[in-house]
Design a protein around this motif. Structure first.
Motif, short mmCIF file in Angstrom:
data_model
loop_
_atom_site.label_atom_id
_atom_site.label_comp_id
_atom_site.label_asym_id
_atom_site.label_seq_id
_atom_site.Cartn_x
_atom_site.Cartn_y
_atom_site.Cartn_z
N ALA A 65 0.80 -1.19 0.02
CA ALA A 65 -0.01 -0.07 0.14
C ALA A 65 0.85 1.26 -0.05
CB ALA A 65 -1.03 -0.03 1.29
N LEU A 66 1.88 1.37 0.54
CA LEU A 66 2.75 2.29 0.83
C LEU A 66 3.49 2.59 -0.79
CD1 LEU A 66 4.22 4.38 2.59
CD2 LEU A 66 5.99 2.96 3.02
N HIS A 117 -3.86 2.69 2.41
CA HIS A 117 -2.60 2.80 3.23
C HIS A 117 -3.19 2.87 4.69
CE1 HIS A 117 0.49 5.06 5.38
NE2 HIS A 117 1.30 4.33 4.65
#
Length: 137
Positions: A65-66, A117
């Motif tokens: 997600a980052l 995130h």
């Protein structure tokens, strides 16, 4: 008068002779419950391994997600000056207009990536405790 013979009829039973239902239930064992301390330890070990796997998977999800968030941020960052000009009321045409269209679509991707995130970050919080335990010096 009727004589009592002192012999009990076979159908007569004293209440004191019947076992109590709770006593019967206590003596029965179920197959789901571990019978020894070793079995309990084995069940706990399996649960610990599953917890560790879940924590590691949540860390991998957070990393993914980052990465997505950073990529979308970079895409949006590239067109930020154009969006600023558009918001200031300047007219844009040609290639800059195409970049703005792409940029506005990237903004919606940015919002989704940010939300993903935040969710991944929340799920990965138990990793802090695990890392503290593992990395104690």
């Amino acid at each position: 008068m009727a004589k009592t013979t002192g012999v009990k009829n076979e159908t007569e039973t004293s209440v004191q002779e019947l076992p109590v239902v709770s006593e019967i239930e206590e003596t029965e064992t179920t197959e789901d419950t571990p019978e020894t301390v070793e079995d309990v330890q084995d069940v706990q070990d399996v649960q610990d391994v599953q917890d560790i796997d879940e924590i590691l998977n949540s860390l991998k999800g957070l990393l993914s997600a980052l990465e997505k968030l950073q990529k979308v941020r970079q895409d949006v960052g590239d067109i930020k000056p154009l969006i600023g000009r558009m918001l200031d009321g300047e007219l844009v045409a040609g290639e800059e207009l195409d970049q703005l269209k792409t940029g506005v679509n990237s903004l919606s991707r940015l919002v989704r990536a940010y939300s993903d995130h935040q969710t991944a970050l929340t799920k990965a919080q138990p990793a802090r405790n695990l890392l503290d335990q593992v990395l104690k010096v």
